[in-house]
Design a protein around this motif. Structure first.
Motif, mmCIF file in Angstrom:
data_model
loop_
_atom_site.group_PDB
_atom_site.id
_atom_site.type_symbol
_atom_site.label_atom_id
_atom_site.label_comp_id
_atom_site.label_asym_id
_atom_site.label_seq_id
_atom_site.Cartn_x
_atom_site.Cartn_y
_atom_site.Cartn_z
ATOM 1 N N ALA A 48 2.710 0.392 -0.532
ATOM 2 C CA ALA A 48 1.645 -0.463 0.006
ATOM 3 C C ALA A 48 1.133 -1.415 -1.066
ATOM 4 N N ALA A 49 0.946 -0.872 -2.274
ATOM 5 C CA ALA A 49 0.414 -1.684 -3.374
ATOM 6 C C ALA A 49 1.368 -2.829 -3.704
ATOM 7 N N ALA A 50 2.659 -2.515 -3.749
ATOM 8 C CA ALA A 50 3.648 -3.542 -4.069
ATOM 9 C C ALA A 50 3.653 -4.619 -2.992
ATOM 10 N N ALA A 51 3.579 -4.196 -1.731
ATOM 11 C CA ALA A 51 3.588 -5.153 -0.622
ATOM 12 C C ALA A 51 2.357 -6.051 -0.667
ATOM 13 N N LEU A 52 1.214 -5.456 -0.969
ATOM 14 C CA LEU A 52 -0.033 -6.246 -1.014
ATOM 15 C C LEU A 52 0.030 -7.279 -2.134
ATOM 16 N N ALA A 100 -6.234 10.398 -8.758
ATOM 17 C CA ALA A 100 -7.548 10.785 -9.282
ATOM 18 C C ALA A 100 -8.563 10.928 -8.154
ATOM 19 N N ILE A 101 -8.494 10.038 -7.173
ATOM 20 C CA ILE A 101 -9.459 10.057 -6.067
ATOM 21 C C ILE A 101 -9.132 11.175 -5.090
ATOM 22 N N GLY A 102 -7.861 11.404 -4.853
ATOM 23 C CA GLY A 102 -7.415 12.401 -3.863
ATOM 24 C C GLY A 102 -6.971 11.703 -2.592
ATOM 25 N N PHE A 103 -5.867 12.186 -2.023
ATOM 26 C CA PHE A 103 -5.313 11.567 -0.811
ATOM 27 C C PHE A 103 -6.054 12.063 0.426
ATOM 28 N N PRO A 104 -6.058 11.351 1.542
ATOM 29 C CA PRO A 104 -5.504 9.993 1.687
ATOM 30 C C PRO A 104 -6.424 8.926 1.111
ATOM 31 N N VAL A 105 -5.839 7.754 0.852
ATOM 32 C CA VAL A 105 -6.640 6.654 0.284
ATOM 33 C C VAL A 105 -6.418 5.370 1.089
ATOM 34 N N VAL A 106 -7.262 4.396 0.769
ATOM 35 C CA VAL A 106 -7.126 3.037 1.290
ATOM 36 C C VAL A 106 -6.782 2.150 0.100
ATOM 37 N N VAL A 107 -5.855 1.217 0.301
ATOM 38 C CA VAL A 107 -5.598 0.227 -0.748
ATOM 39 C C VAL A 107 -5.801 -1.158 -0.144
ATOM 40 N N LYS A 108 -6.577 -1.979 -0.830
ATOM 41 C CA LYS A 108 -6.850 -3.336 -0.343
ATOM 42 C C LYS A 108 -6.516 -4.334 -1.442
ATOM 43 N N LEU A 109 -6.112 -5.515 -1.032
ATOM 44 C CA LEU A 109 -5.938 -6.597 -1.990
ATOM 45 C C LEU A 109 -7.269 -7.337 -2.110
ATOM 46 N N GLY A 110 -7.727 -7.539 -3.354
ATOM 47 C CA GLY A 110 -9.014 -8.199 -3.549
ATOM 48 C C GLY A 110 -8.914 -9.391 -4.462
ATOM 49 N N GLY A 111 -9.949 -10.224 -4.448
ATOM 50 C CA GLY A 111 -9.992 -11.381 -5.342
ATOM 51 C C GLY A 111 -11.048 -12.350 -4.880
ATOM 52 N N GLU A 112 -11.417 -13.254 -5.781
ATOM 53 C CA GLU A 112 -12.473 -14.226 -5.479
ATOM 54 C C GLU A 112 -12.212 -14.987 -4.175
ATOM 55 N N GLY A 113 -10.919 -15.338 -3.985
ATOM 56 C CA GLY A 113 -10.610 -16.215 -2.846
ATOM 57 C C GLY A 113 -10.349 -15.444 -1.567
ATOM 58 N N ILE A 114 -10.492 -14.121 -1.583
ATOM 59 C CA ILE A 114 -10.104 -13.329 -0.406
ATOM 60 C C ILE A 114 -11.350 -12.769 0.281
ATOM 61 N N HIS A 129 -11.593 -12.444 4.058
ATOM 62 C CA HIS A 129 -11.320 -11.774 5.338
ATOM 63 C C HIS A 129 -9.980 -11.058 5.282
ATOM 64 N N LYS A 130 -10.042 -9.887 4.632
ATOM 65 C CA LYS A 130 -8.825 -9.141 4.356
ATOM 66 C C LYS A 130 -8.154 -8.615 5.615
ATOM 67 N N THR A 131 -8.977 -8.135 6.547
ATOM 68 C CA THR A 131 -8.412 -7.476 7.720
ATOM 69 C C THR A 131 -7.549 -8.453 8.518
ATOM 70 N N GLU A 132 -8.091 -9.666 8.694
ATOM 71 C CA GLU A 132 -7.375 -10.669 9.468
ATOM 72 C C GLU A 132 -6.021 -10.990 8.841
ATOM 73 N N ARG A 133 -5.938 -10.886 7.512
ATOM 74 C CA ARG A 133 -4.682 -11.211 6.828
ATOM 75 C C ARG A 133 -3.811 -9.984 6.567
ATOM 76 N N GLY A 134 -4.252 -8.837 7.079
ATOM 77 C CA GLY A 134 -3.441 -7.630 6.890
ATOM 78 C C GLY A 134 -3.420 -7.152 5.452
ATOM 79 N N LEU A 135 -4.497 -7.369 4.735
ATOM 80 C CA LEU A 135 -4.519 -6.998 3.319
ATOM 81 C C LEU A 135 -5.230 -5.669 3.080
ATOM 82 N N VAL A 136 -5.344 -4.873 4.136
ATOM 83 C CA VAL A 136 -5.959 -3.555 4.022
ATOM 84 C C VAL A 136 -4.936 -2.519 4.517
ATOM 85 N N ARG A 137 -4.653 -1.516 3.731
ATOM 86 C CA ARG A 137 -3.723 -0.452 4.156
ATOM 87 C C ARG A 137 -4.484 0.866 4.172
ATOM 88 N N LEU A 138 -4.531 1.454 5.358
ATOM 89 C CA LEU A 138 -5.363 2.642 5.556
ATOM 90 C C LEU A 138 -4.526 3.924 5.541
#
Lengths: 214, 500
Positions: A74-78, A38-52, A54-63
């Motif tokens: 990427a989504a499955a891995a996150l 829906a957004i159009g490629f390319p996209v970024v996928v990040k893992l989010g949540g109350e307890g998260i 500093h995503k970058t430091e934990r590798g929870l951002v896929r560019l």
């Protein structure tokens, strides 16, 4: 101090007009693919949540995910990388924005001066470069314009590597919106828009982190 | 002598309460001493030596005569209603009784030089709180304690335990450190740009730097407030009060401890970047406070506010007799919010008519030695009067008088025509200084004159004439540029907020 999730941080600040890219919050890999299409490629996928926080430091951002397959993997891995400490998690799917210029803006409650708003040159060298300007909240439009003038690296704000100059009025708006958000929400202790990308001359915050009083 | 100042009080003190501190009808030194090394002697000496016209009284434990003043042992023996200000040198333990006795005599202002208060531990802090409450109850304005004094040249008052006594002028000084009061006063003495009031806040138990600055905003003798601060207590209240002053008069602040403190552990990047100094700097800019980087810059900026009009824009013309200075000042201007004006065609043509063709034909206007008797004043006038020029800086004054000095002091004086040429050179340099002031007055634009001779040879007729005219002769082009930049930024701050 507790932090809001990226999605909640953005929602809070977007209410006041801080510009963010169109994003979707999903909970499954299939949902992520659907959102990416829906957004159009390319996209970024990040893992989010109350307890998260500093995503970058934990590798929870896929560019720069360019296909449905990449997004699914990427989504499955996150989702698999989430730990019990993270609590309830979700996936944030956003367009992959390209920008050569990164700014940083935010809020900070100072011990002596109370709530302040900040604008600076961003990117990974932001703290080393420390080209920043602060004002006390609330600010006026003139204050916001003067903050932009304060930055030493004015060359970054002009026409740059084939890109148009920074839209100073839009950038002043971001600072005013941050100030308004701080005034309206007394429980906010800090906020980061980092990076605040300059896309076709206009500021867009692709990450946000709001800290609140418990 | 500095101690941690009390938290910034937030309520404004009525300006009329400061009158008896700065314009007292009579002064009492409580605790006058016969020993010339003691505060109680020095303060009385300074009050008597600097031309104070009101009546001077003193107390001494033994009722001894000090410096020709017949002291009394008991304040009760002094006349009623003739004294406004008491300068207190007695030990802290005696001071509550001193204040009570003073109140009965109609005294309504006290400068407490005595130590042993907030700077001296818990007991001192308690004594300080008691003194503040007592002064409040007695209706006495309490300055200090642990301060070096108050100076008010328009009233001829030098109630201070150290020198110097600065010339009268329009800079109002307040400082959290007594030493900086002296530093600013020393610059006033050197440059001739004088002081309206100067006070060291000491422990600032009841009256702090913002209180004095707020008074200066109302004080007709003061055109600009100059402050040295280290601790600002409630920073937000502090800058809000300074903003109130800055909306009415220029406020120049030198902030000590600029690099101390700083980044606390912060979860956010914004917090990590929020050093004390950056936040203070931003708050000062927002409040229209002119923050100076150094003590000398602080004084020079204040002196410029006191003696030059505000520029309406940032376009500067540099007029110089020597090329290199022009280049250096152009470099200095490039590092500020000022702009080197591009010379409009009609101004170019007008200057062409004054100079041989070898002049720079550009800004800086390098006259390249082509000037004759009237050239410098005429070019300053042409530049300043032009509607596309907002300020002028003149470099190259005093060179001829510097040579004249060698001639005066050499073995050939006054023969071989030396006397005549020396007189001409000295007259010319004085004239340049006078012309700069006249042009500034006539055009309402700042005209700054800079030469290192201001400090290397202050007797040179050029700098001497600038001083005599009540303006600052800047020790370098760079320092003139920095001062002018502060004026421009204030002018712009006012204009953007509809205050000019």
């Amino acid at each position: 101090m507790p932090t809001l999730s990226e999605a909640d941080s953005k929602e809070l600040l977007a209410t006041f007009g801080v510009p963010f890219p169109t994003e979707r919050v999903v909970t499954t890999a299939d949902g992520a693919v659907e959102a990416a299409e829906a957004i159009g490629f390319p996209v970024v996928v990040k893992l989010g949540g109350e307890g998260i926080a500093h995503k970058t430091e934990r590798g929870l951002v896929r560019l720069g995910l360019g296909s449905a397959g990449q997004v699914r993997d990427a989504a499955a891995a996150l989702l698999a990388a989430a730990t019990p400490d993270d609590g309830e998690v979700h996936l944030l799917v956003a367009p992959m924005l390209r920008a050569t210029r990164e700014l940083i803006a935010g809020l900070h409650a100072d011990d002596q001066f109370g709530m302040t708003v900040m604008l600076g040159v961003g990117g990974i060298l932001a703290e080393a470069v420390a080209d920043v300007s602060f004002r006390l909240v609330p600010i006026t439009r003139v204050d916001a314009e003067e903050m932009i003038d304060d930055l030493a690296l004015q060359a970054l704000l002009g026409p740059f590597r084939g890109e148009p100059p920074v839209d100073r009025a839009a950038l002043a708006d971001v600072l005013l919106h941050l100030s308004e958000a701080a005034t309206a929400h007394a429980d906010v202790v800090s906020a980061d828009l980092n990076p605040l990308l300059v896309v076709d001359g206009r500021p867009v915050a692709v990450d946000a982190l709001v800290e609140v009083r418990p | 002598m500095s101690a941690p100042p009390a938290p910034t009080p937030s309520a404004r003190i009525a300006p009329e309460r400061f009158r008896t501190l700065f314009e007292p009808r009579g002064v009492l030194v409580a605790g006058a001493s016969t020993h010339p090394g003691k505060f109680g002697f020095v303060s009385l000496h300074n009050i008597l030596a600097c031309g104070y016209q009101g009546k001077v009284f003193a107390t001494n434990r033994d009722g001894a005569e000090v410096l020709g003043i017949q002291t009394v042992a008991d304040i009760d023996d002094l006349p009623d209603g003739e004294i406004d200000l008491v300068f207190v040198c007695t030990p802290a333990s005696a001071n509550p009784d001193v204040l009570r006795a003073c109140a009965k005599k109609g005294i309504s202002a006290a400068f407490i030089a005595s130590a042993g208060y907030g700077e001296a531990g818990a007991e001192g802090l308690a004594a300080q709180a008691e003194l503040v409450a007592l002064a409040d109850e007695l209706g006495i304005l309490l300055a200090g304690p642990n301060g070096q004094g108050v100076v008010s040249p328009p009233a001829g008052l030098c109630a201070q335990i150290v020198g110097p006594y600065p010339p009268a002028g329009h800079i109002g000084i307040a400082s959290q450190s007594g030493n900086f009061v002296s530093s600013f006063e020393n610059y006033a003495q050197l440059t001739g740009v004088g002081v309206s009031r100067a006070v060291s806040a000491g422990n600032a138990a009841a009256v702090g730097v913002p209180d004095y600055l707020e008074y200066y905003a109302d004080d007709p003798e003061t055109r600009v407030a100059l402050a040295y601060v280290e601790s600002v207590g409630d920073g937000r209240a502090f800058v809000e009060r300074l903003r109130g002053v800055a909306e009415r008069k220029p406020v120049v602040v030198v902030k000590g401890g600029a690099t101390a403190g700083g980044q606390r552990a912060a979860a956010s990047h914004t917090g990590a970047l929020a050093s004390d100094d950056r936040v203070f700097d931003g708050a000062a800019r927002q409040a229209g406070v002119s923050r100076a980087a150094t003590v000398e810059e602080g004084f020079e900026v204040a002196a410029t506010f006191a003696s030059q009009p505000l520029p309406r824009g940032n376009r500067v013309v540099v007029v110089t007799t020597v090329g290199g200075w022009g280049v250096v000042s152009a470099d200095a201007i490039a590092g500020t919010d000022l702009e080197l004006a591009s010379l409009p065609d009609d101004l170019m043509a007008a200057i062409d008519a004054e100079l041989p063709p070898r002049w720079s034909r550009n800004n800086p206007v390098d006259m390249a030695g082509g000037e004759t008797r009237d050239t410098v004043p005429r070019i300053m006038q042409l530049a300043a009067a032009h509607d596309q020029v907002d300020a002028v800086i003149f470099l190259g004054m005093g060179i001829q008088s510097n040579q004249a000095r060698l001639m005066r002091e050499g073995p050939f004086w006054p023969d071989h025509g030396l006397e005549r040429i020396v007189a001409f050179h000295e007259r010319q340099d004085a004239r340049y200084a006078e012309a700069a002031a006249e042009v500034s007055d006539a055009t309402g634009k700042p005209v700054l004159v800079a030469t290192e001779l201001a400090v290397t040879s202050p007797g040179n007729p050029g700098p001497a004439a600038v001083r005599a005219g009540g303006r600052l002769c800047y020790p370098s082009a760079n320092r003139a540029v920095v001062a002018l930049d502060h004026l421009w930024r204030r002018s712009r701050w006012l204009a953007r907020r509809g205050l000019r």
